[in-house]
Design a protein around this motif. Sequence first.
Motif, PDB file in Angstrom:
ATOM      1  N   VAL A 159       0.522  -0.897  -0.107  1.00 39.00           N
ATOM      2  CA  VAL A 159       0.421   0.162   0.254  1.00 39.00           C
ATOM      3  C   VAL A 159       1.236   1.375  -0.042  1.00 39.00           C
ATOM      4  CG1 VAL A 159      -1.589   1.255   0.815  1.00 39.00           C
ATOM      5  CG2 VAL A 159      -1.425  -1.453   1.174  1.00 39.00           C
ATOM      6  N   ALA A 160       0.369   1.750  -0.437  1.00 39.35           N
ATOM      7  CA  ALA A 160       1.539   3.703  -0.787  1.00 39.35           C
ATOM      8  C   ALA A 160       1.141   4.630  -0.022  1.00 39.35           C
ATOM      9  CB  ALA A 160       1.927   3.424  -1.857  1.00 39.35           C
ATOM     10  N   ASN A 161       0.354   4.817  -0.520  1.00 41.21           N
ATOM     11  CA  ASN A 161      -1.215   6.142   0.337  1.00 41.21           C
ATOM     12  C   ASN A 161      -0.014   6.153   1.498  1.00 41.21           C
ATOM     13  OD1 ASN A 161      -2.927   7.357   2.222  1.00 41.21           O
ATOM     14  ND2 ASN A 161      -3.324   8.164   0.122  1.00 41.21           N
ATOM     15  N   GLU A 162       0.718   6.935   2.047  1.00 37.52           N
ATOM     16  CA  GLU A 162       1.439   7.153   3.428  1.00 37.52           C
ATOM     17  C   GLU A 162       0.470   7.721   3.914  1.00 37.52           C
ATOM     18  OE1 GLU A 162       3.821  11.103   2.851  1.00 37.52           O
ATOM     19  OE2 GLU A 162       4.981  10.144   1.553  1.00 37.52           O
ATOM     20  N   THR A 163      -0.889   7.855   4.260  1.00 36.15           N
ATOM     21  CA  THR A 163      -1.819   7.585   5.293  1.00 36.15           C
ATOM     22  C   THR A 163      -2.513   6.430   5.318  1.00 36.15           C
ATOM     23  OG1 THR A 163      -2.876   9.772   4.966  1.00 36.15           O
ATOM     24  CG2 THR A 163      -4.049   8.586   6.613  1.00 36.15           C
ATOM     25  N   ALA A 164      -3.115   5.841   4.775  1.00 36.52           N
ATOM     26  CA  ALA A 164      -2.675   4.228   4.704  1.00 36.52           C
ATOM     27  C   ALA A 164      -1.734   3.197   5.485  1.00 36.52           C
ATOM     28  CB  ALA A 164      -3.235   3.786   4.005  1.00 36.52           C
ATOM     29  N   GLN A 165      -0.694   4.032   5.022  1.00 41.27           N
ATOM     30  CA  GLN A 165       0.861   3.273   6.003  1.00 41.27           C
ATOM     31  C   GLN A 165       0.812   3.808   7.284  1.00 41.27           C
ATOM     32  OE1 GLN A 165       4.494   4.115   4.050  1.00 41.27           O
ATOM     33  NE2 GLN A 165       4.169   2.715   1.750  1.00 41.27           N
ATOM     34  N   LYS A 166       0.376   4.218   7.709  1.00 40.54           N
ATOM     35  CA  LYS A 166       0.547   4.752   9.121  1.00 40.54           C
ATOM     36  C   LYS A 166      -0.660   3.563   9.993  1.00 40.54           C
ATOM     37  CE  LYS A 166      -0.152   8.351  12.593  1.00 40.54           C
ATOM     38  NZ  LYS A 166       0.256  10.146  12.622  1.00 40.54           N
ATOM     39  N   GLU A 167      -1.996   3.878   9.081  1.00 40.53           N
ATOM     40  CA  GLU A 167      -2.920   3.517   9.744  1.00 40.53           C
ATOM     41  C   GLU A 167      -2.434   1.990   9.872  1.00 40.53           C
ATOM     42  OE1 GLU A 167      -6.317   4.035   7.510  1.00 40.53           O
ATOM     43  OE2 GLU A 167      -5.962   5.943   8.282  1.00 40.53           O
ATOM     44  N   ILE A 168      -2.105   1.163   8.810  1.00 43.03           N
ATOM     45  CA  ILE A 168      -1.198   0.278   9.119  1.00 43.03           C
ATOM     46  C   ILE A 168      -0.139  -0.517   9.335  1.00 43.03           C
ATOM     47  CG2 ILE A 168       0.193  -1.409   7.623  1.00 43.03           C
ATOM     48  CD1 ILE A 168      -1.682  -0.174   5.137  1.00 43.03           C
ATOM     49  N   ARG A 169       0.995   0.911  10.041  1.00 45.94           N
ATOM     50  CA  ARG A 169       1.851   0.100  11.020  1.00 45.94           C
ATOM     51  C   ARG A 169       1.342   0.427  12.542  1.00 45.94           C
ATOM     52  NH1 ARG A 169       6.771   1.056   9.739  1.00 45.94           N
ATOM     53  NH2 ARG A 169       7.223   2.360   7.415  1.00 45.94           N
ATOM     54  N   GLU A 170       0.443   0.654  12.887  1.00 44.90           N
ATOM     55  CA  GLU A 170      -0.437   1.109  14.181  1.00 44.90           C
ATOM     56  C   GLU A 170      -1.128   0.097  14.574  1.00 44.90           C
ATOM     57  OE1 GLU A 170      -3.108   4.919  13.313  1.00 44.90           O
ATOM     58  OE2 GLU A 170      -1.588   6.438  14.132  1.00 44.90           O
ATOM     59  N   PHE A 171      -2.036  -0.296  13.480  1.00 52.15           N
ATOM     60  CA  PHE A 171      -3.090  -1.750  13.331  1.00 52.15           C
ATOM     61  C   PHE A 171      -1.865  -3.290  14.095  1.00 52.15           C
ATOM     62  CE2 PHE A 171      -4.123  -5.666  11.315  1.00 52.15           C
ATOM     63  CZ  PHE A 171      -5.227  -5.673  12.016  1.00 52.15           C
ATOM     64  N   PHE A 172      -0.260  -3.172  13.404  1.00 52.76           N
ATOM     65  CA  PHE A 172       0.520  -4.014  13.513  1.00 52.76           C
ATOM     66  C   PHE A 172       0.894  -3.936  15.074  1.00 52.76           C
ATOM     67  CE2 PHE A 172       1.622  -4.442   8.687  1.00 52.76           C
ATOM     68  CZ  PHE A 172       1.448  -6.076   8.721  1.00 52.76           C
ATOM     69  N   SER A 173       1.322  -1.833  15.074  1.00 50.16           N
ATOM     70  CA  SER A 173       2.032  -2.401  16.637  1.00 50.16           C
ATOM     71  C   SER A 173       0.217  -3.412  17.736  1.00 50.16           C
ATOM     72  CB  SER A 173       1.157  -0.788  16.725  1.00 50.16           C
ATOM     73  OG  SER A 173       2.030  -0.287  18.026  1.00 50.16           O
ATOM     74  N   THR A 174      -1.065  -2.614  17.111  1.00 50.77           N
ATOM     75  CA  THR A 174      -2.440  -3.155  18.579  1.00 50.77           C
ATOM     76  C   THR A 174      -1.639  -5.090  18.753  1.00 50.77           C
ATOM     77  OG1 THR A 174      -3.620  -3.879  16.436  1.00 50.77           O
ATOM     78  CG2 THR A 174      -2.700  -1.462  17.986  1.00 50.77           C
ATOM     79  N   LEU A 175      -1.121  -5.702  17.346  1.00 53.39           N
ATOM     80  CA  LEU A 175      -1.005  -6.670  17.030  1.00 53.39           C
ATOM     81  C   LEU A 175       0.614  -7.472  18.070  1.00 53.39           C
ATOM     82  CD1 LEU A 175      -2.276  -7.662  13.760  1.00 53.39           C
ATOM     83  CD2 LEU A 175      -3.351  -8.028  15.591  1.00 53.39           C
ATOM     84  N   GLY A 176       1.638  -6.594  18.355  1.00 52.57           N
ATOM     85  CA  GLY A 176       2.640  -6.306  19.111  1.00 52.57           C
ATOM     86  C   GLY A 176       3.655  -7.117  17.858  1.00 52.57           C
ATOM     87  N   GLN A 177       3.586  -6.849  16.758  1.00 58.94           N
ATOM     88  CA  GLN A 177       4.572  -6.758  14.813  1.00 58.94           C
ATOM     89  C   GLN A 177       5.522  -5.704  14.914  1.00 58.94           C
ATOM     90  OE1 GLN A 177       2.392  -8.759  11.766  1.00 58.94           O
ATOM     91  NE2 GLN A 177       1.096 -10.051  13.545  1.00 58.94           N
ATOM     92  N   GLN A 178       6.553  -6.737  14.788  1.00 58.78           N
ATOM     93  CA  GLN A 178       7.905  -5.780  14.939  1.00 58.78           C
ATOM     94  C   GLN A 178       7.972  -5.308  12.694  1.00 58.78           C
ATOM     95  OE1 GLN A 178      10.791  -6.621  17.061  1.00 58.78           O
ATOM     96  NE2 GLN A 178       9.684  -7.059  18.690  1.00 58.78           N
ATOM     97  N   ALA A 179       8.064  -3.972  12.984  1.00 63.03           N
ATOM     98  CA  ALA A 179       8.792  -3.935  11.473  1.00 63.03           C
ATOM     99  C   ALA A 179      10.100  -4.407  10.929  1.00 63.03           C
ATOM    100  CB  ALA A 179       8.764  -2.036  10.890  1.00 63.03           C
ATOM    101  N   MET A 180      10.488  -5.435   9.787  1.00 61.49           N
ATOM    102  CA  MET A 180      11.258  -6.198   9.588  1.00 61.49           C
ATOM    103  C   MET A 180      11.345  -7.269  10.180  1.00 61.49           C
ATOM    104  SD  MET A 180      12.736  -4.685   6.884  1.00 61.49           S
ATOM    105  CE  MET A 180      14.271  -5.501   6.384  1.00 61.49           C
ATOM    106  N   LYS A 181      10.544  -7.620  10.498  1.00 55.97           N
ATOM    107  CA  LYS A 181      10.494  -8.865  11.022  1.00 55.97           C
ATOM    108  C   LYS A 181       9.250  -9.666  11.091  1.00 55.97           C
ATOM    109  CE  LYS A 181      10.382 -11.769  15.611  1.00 55.97           C
ATOM    110  NZ  LYS A 181      10.874 -11.476  17.353  1.00 55.97           N
ATOM    111  N   ASP A 182       8.321  -9.309  11.854  1.00 58.85           N
ATOM    112  CA  ASP A 182       6.884  -9.471  11.046  1.00 58.85           C
ATOM    113  C   ASP A 182       6.212  -8.561  10.370  1.00 58.85           C
ATOM    114  OD1 ASP A 182       7.203 -11.314  13.269  1.00 58.85           O
ATOM    115  OD2 ASP A 182       7.163  -9.163  14.801  1.00 58.85           O
TER     116      ASP A 182
END
Length: 335
Positions: free
Chosen positions: A307-330
């Motif tokens: 997903v390229a949209n920057e606003t959507a990317q921010k929301e996706i990061r927040e979603f992964f954060s609620t799941l306890g998942q980490q960038a470049m690992k999960d």
Amino acid sequence: MQNPTVSLFMPFKNTQEYLPACLDSILAETYPHWEVLAVDDHSEDNSRKVLEAYAKKDNRIKVYPNFGNGIIPALQTAYEHSSGELVSRMDSDDIMKPNRLEVMAGSLGSHGKGHVAVGQVQYFSHRGISDGYARYETWLNALTAIGNNYNEIYKECVIPSPCWMVHRDDFELSGAFRPDRYPEDYDLTFRFYENQLKIIPCNEVLHLWRDYDTRTSRTHEHYAQNYFLDIKLHYFLKLDHDPTRPLVVWGAGFKGKSIAKSLVNQELDFVWLCDNPAKIGKKIYGQELVHFETLKKLKNPQSVITVANETAQKEIREFFSTLGQQAMKDYFFFC
């Protein structure tokens, strides 16, 4: 070794207009221990004559014909003729800052082997810089300032192609210019990453990057989006994907479809997520798209985000954060 020689690999093709400024900037370097291996990739203008005139005045500049066609054979030709303990790139239409080689050679001297020296870059053009290039410059320089370039390696090329330097031994360890995968600068960056060469942070602009309409990265098919996606997926599957974990693709635009199609062709299982109600439940390439909330039901997944949209990317990061998942690992952003 004190004052090691730096071999600068410089393919050129039809850049006679820009070569004098480029070569003058190299000649003005405060670090004098260098050699330029300039390789003519079948120029149709007077580029070769310009180089040869400079070579007659300074024997550190050496000019060769390309033994093949294209930038990779040109780089291979340059490397065959090089002798420096340190190696680097230079584009024939760009300009070096006067202290670029001194800063980078000094960084490698201080940190030793197993490192990549990089510098910050600044785009310039007779017509001004587009918002896209300005954003890329800002993003790239922010990574370089703290040396965490690899953290976003799947988004874009995180090492500027004409502004890096490594020890020859590390370059050989990383495969030098032997692979023929395009885009060659991005492939080399992934091989530095694969061989765990550490980035040396740099907070100084060392290279001026020229932009113009006929620049190779704008016009050649090897720099089209599908080449970038192919190289990202290739190295993700090789270096970071855990085949024991469920694989997820998030996004069903051009990039998402390209990644999904490649995975289907490779007969690799994956779950395809999206948040577009018009696409959820439909099948593309025989693969059904499901709502992104499905991610919560998967056990220890790894996700590729297209997903390229920057606003959507921010929301996706927040979603992964609620799941306890980490960038470049999960999860890994591919754009």
